[in-house]
Design an enzyme around this catalytic site. Structure first.
Site, PDB file in Angstrom:
ATOM      1  N   ASP A  75       1.721  -1.276   0.354  1.00  0.00           N
ATOM      2  CA  ASP A  75      -0.131   0.313   0.091  1.00  0.00           C
ATOM      3  C   ASP A  75       1.180   1.341   0.097  1.00  0.00           C
ATOM      4  O   ASP A  75       1.873   1.097   0.595  1.00  0.00           O
ATOM      5  CB  ASP A  75      -0.946   0.325   1.384  1.00  0.00           C
ATOM      6  CG  ASP A  75      -0.123  -0.183   2.684  1.00  0.00           C
ATOM      7  OD1 ASP A  75       0.847  -0.513   2.617  1.00  0.00           O
ATOM      8  OD2 ASP A  75      -0.701   1.020   3.416  1.00  0.00           O
ATOM      9  N   GLU A 137      -0.049  -1.152   5.514  1.00  0.00           N
ATOM     10  CA  GLU A 137       1.044  -1.271   6.435  1.00  0.00           C
ATOM     11  C   GLU A 137       0.689   0.839   7.050  1.00  0.00           C
ATOM     12  O   GLU A 137       1.117   1.046   8.207  1.00  0.00           O
ATOM     13  CB  GLU A 137       2.512  -1.611   5.756  1.00  0.00           C
ATOM     14  CG  GLU A 137       3.773  -1.090   6.891  1.00  0.00           C
ATOM     15  CD  GLU A 137       3.543   0.247   6.488  1.00  0.00           C
ATOM     16  OE1 GLU A 137       5.255   1.029   7.240  1.00  0.00           O
ATOM     17  OE2 GLU A 137       3.829   1.534   5.868  1.00  0.00           O
TER      18      GLU A 137
END
Length: 388
Positions: A75, A137
């Site tokens: 991400d 994350e």
């Protein structure tokens, strides 16, 4: 095609997938799973409860305990309201730099790792190499937390983890945790002239904050001997306190945003235990004597476990041999490394690019940094390949 050209080509494909944390990462996970699967890797996709996010585990080499895990998050942070010179999701090269959202944080490392997979697949490996690519994350290491629970119960889990966050290929052996919370107070509104008939949520929030500030001072005396962090102890910050809407109204609602930056996970547990006990034994009983429906609810926004520097760290020692570095550092930003350390793996952070470029408009990674990462991974293959 050279490994560097392959890495740049793959990185361009990954940048074109806008895996902002608020959106799905499945397209990227499937792309990487197919790429690694075509090389003979044993591939697993683990979706989250929504079905829109997933982690990828892919193993090359023998199915046995130990081995090395190359870890990265898929991400990226949003580009909303950022002034980019070019399209953030179309990678372009200029003056030895590759620009695009996620180039350094941290799709560059993922591309380099996957570009090295053909060498691993054709080698006679003494130990397995596992690729671990996670979701979310940037919003609390949610994917890595799920992944660590899966790995915890496996007899064949890797023993070493290299997390490729952008460190300019420096070896990072520690960082503080980052634990963020919002505590909500529900009291009882009333007229300001009769405070005894209401429950002032703001007043109880202030008492809560006062107790947190007391705990902050106590944390100073819990600093581990020889701690290299700055400051060497765990810290607490009060980020926001809000509530009420008029001078003459008893506020019925209040909120406190706060965080702990622990140098050791025991400090996070200490703060949570102390503040939770204060609510359960003191604040709530007082509030409910007047209003039985009064509430104090703590929301965990995210608990990123710190990476504690360890005297014995096989992952750190391995990366030192691979890079030739003879020193290590600590960083202030959080990573997924502590979650893997928590389940008994040796963990270190080392990856291409600079954190100074992360999350900014016109994010970039130096091509020379990708080359340095590939050199490290190339030596890793040599390290774990059986002699002919």
């Amino acid at each position: 095609m050279s490994d560097l050209a392959t890495t740049q080509s793959l990185l361009g494909e990954l940048i074109a997938l806008p895996t902002v944390s608020s959106d799905s990462n499945l397209e990227m996970i499937v792309l990487l799973a197919n790429r690694l699967g075509d090389m003979g890797a044993d591939v697993e996709i683990h979706a989250d409860e929504t079905g829109t996010k997933a982690n990828l585990l892919a193993r090359i080499g023998p199915d046995e305990p130990g081995g090395i895990m190359l870890s990265g998050h898929t991400d990226v942070v949003p580009v909303t309201d950022q002034d980019w010179t070019t399209d953030p999701f179309v990678m372009h090269e200029a003056e030895g730099r590759l620009f695009g959202r996620g180039t350094c944080d941290m799709k560059g490392f993922i591309a380099a790792a996957v570009a090295m997979a053909p060498r691993l697949a054709s080698a006679d490996l003494r130990r397995p190499v596992t690729f671990a690519f996670t979701h979310d994350e940037e919003v609390g290491c949610l994917g890595a937390r799920n992944l660590s629970e899966i790995l915890r119960d496996r007899e064949t889990r890797p023993s070493l983890a290299i997390i490729g966050e952008p460190t300019e290929m420096r070896i990072i052996e520690g960082h503080k945790g980052c634990c963020e919370y919002t505590t909500r107070f529900t009291g009882l509104e009333g007229h300001g002239s009769r405070p005894e008939l209401g429950i002032n949520a703001v007043e109880y929030a202030v008492r809560y904050v006062t107790r947190l500030m007391n705990l902050r001072e106590r944390l100073r005396h819990r600093a581990p001997p020889g701690s290299a962090f700055e400051p060497p102890w765990s810290t607490i910050n009060i980020g926001r306190l809000s509530g009420g809407h008029a001078h003459n109204v008893i506020p019925g609602l209040a909120e406190v945003d706060w965080e702990v930056r622990p140098v050791q996970d025991a400090d996070r547990a200490f703060v949570r235990s102390e503040i939770d006990a204060y609510v359960a034994k003191t604040l709530l009983p007082e509030m409910r004597r007047t209003h039985p429906d009064a509430e104090v609810i703590l929301q965990v926004v995210g608990e990123i476990v710190g990476l504690e520097p360890m005297e014995d760290n096989a992952a750190r020692d391995l990366v030192a041999r691979l890079t030739g570095a003879n020193g290590t550092d600590l960083v202030s930003f959080g990573t997924e490394a502590g979650l893997f350390q928590e389940i008994g793996m040796s963990a270190v952070i080392c990856g291409p690019g600079s954190i100074a470029q992360a999350h900014k408009p016109d994010e970039y990674i130096e091509v020379s940094q990708l080359a340095a990462c590939l050199d490290m991974l190339d030596r890793l293959v040599d390290q774990i390949t059986l002699a002919a």
